[in-house]
Write an enzyme that holds these catalytic residues in place. Structure first.
Site, PDB file in Angstrom:
ATOM      1  N   HIS A 190      36.140   2.472   1.732  1.00 29.04           N
ATOM      2  CA  HIS A 190      37.144   2.091   2.721  1.00 29.04           C
ATOM      3  C   HIS A 190      38.533   2.129   2.089  1.00 29.04           C
ATOM      4  CE1 HIS A 190      33.351   0.287   4.057  1.00 29.04           C
ATOM      5  NE2 HIS A 190      33.833   0.295   5.286  1.00 29.04           N
TER       6      HIS A 190
ATOM      7  N   LYS B 144      29.580   7.034   3.769  1.00 21.38           N
ATOM      8  CA  LYS B 144      30.450   6.453   4.798  1.00 21.38           C
ATOM      9  C   LYS B 144      31.884   6.423   4.277  1.00 21.38           C
ATOM     10  CE  LYS B 144      31.394   2.270   7.470  1.00 21.38           C
ATOM     11  NZ  LYS B 144      31.114   0.820   7.617  1.00 21.38           N
TER      12      LYS B 144
END
EC number: 4.2.1.10
Length: 219
Positions: free
Chosen positions: A116, A142
């Protein structure tokens, strides 16, 4: 690893999980770090009483979460919870990533290795490198990033299409909100929504995500 895009509902309570499944979510992500009480008990309760697929996430503070325990404590939590999980989310930047990955040994849980960036969208080369390093761990990669403009959102979608890897990609915030609907068109395997309130910037309510995916022919 190939399957139709799944709608994930991020939840912090059993009631949220029940409502998520009623709304049509495919998977619930239990944000153990946000539960504030008996996180393990919540995971077990959802597993036994609802029986839906579960992503276990214990997000540390260095990655935007609320878990502030030690690395060893987080490993023990994952060991306790991965038998109930269909997926387990670990951070690419975790210093003990390889140790965390061992917590799914002997279980059916699929690893998600996440990255992230709440400040920017890295260069295309950086994003491809992040995805490749994540997938090399045997995981779904991700990648969630923050756009400064619409070009950043387009670059993320381009990387999603070009990577040809098992990925989940998200452009966060209001600028990137539509990526939660359209990234699956380009190959993103998971898209995250909410039931009562967003747990990440730009999340869309689960039923609205599903309707959008139906319009796009992905449901």
């Amino acid at each position: 690893m190939d399957f139709p895009p799944k709608v994930v509902a991020s939840v912090t309570s059993k009631d949220d999980a029940k409502e998520a499944i009623a709304l049509g979510a495919d998977v619930v992500e239990v944000r153990v770090d946000l539960v504030g009480g008996d996180g393990p008990g919540l995971v077990e309760s959802i597993y036994y009483d609802i029986g839906c697929p579960i992503i276990v996430t214990i997000r540390p503070k260095f990655e935007g979460g609320e878990f502030d325990g030690t690395d060893a404590e987080r490993v023990q939590l994952f060991k306790k919870l991965t038998p109930y999980a269909d997926f387990a989310d670990f951070e690419l930047r975790a210093k003990n990533l390889d140790e965390l990955l061992t917590t799914i040994t002997g279980t059916d849980a699929v690893p998600i290795v996440s990255y992230h960036d709440f400040d920017r969208t890295p260069s295309n080369e950086e994003m491809l490198s992040i995805i490749n390093r994540s997938v090399e761990k045997g995981a779904i990669g991700k990648l969630a990033v923050m756009p400064k403009d619409m070009t950043d959102v387009l670059r993320l979608l381009e990387i999603t299409l070009k990577s040809k890897r098992p990925v989940c990609t998200i452009s966060m915030g209001s600028l990137g909100q539509h990526s939660r609907l359209v990234a699956p068109v380009y190959g993103s395997l998971l898209t995250y929504g909410y039931v009562r309130r967003p747990v990440a910037p730009g999340q869309i309510r689960v039923d609205q995500l599903l309707e959008g995916l139906r319009i796009l022919g992905l449901r």
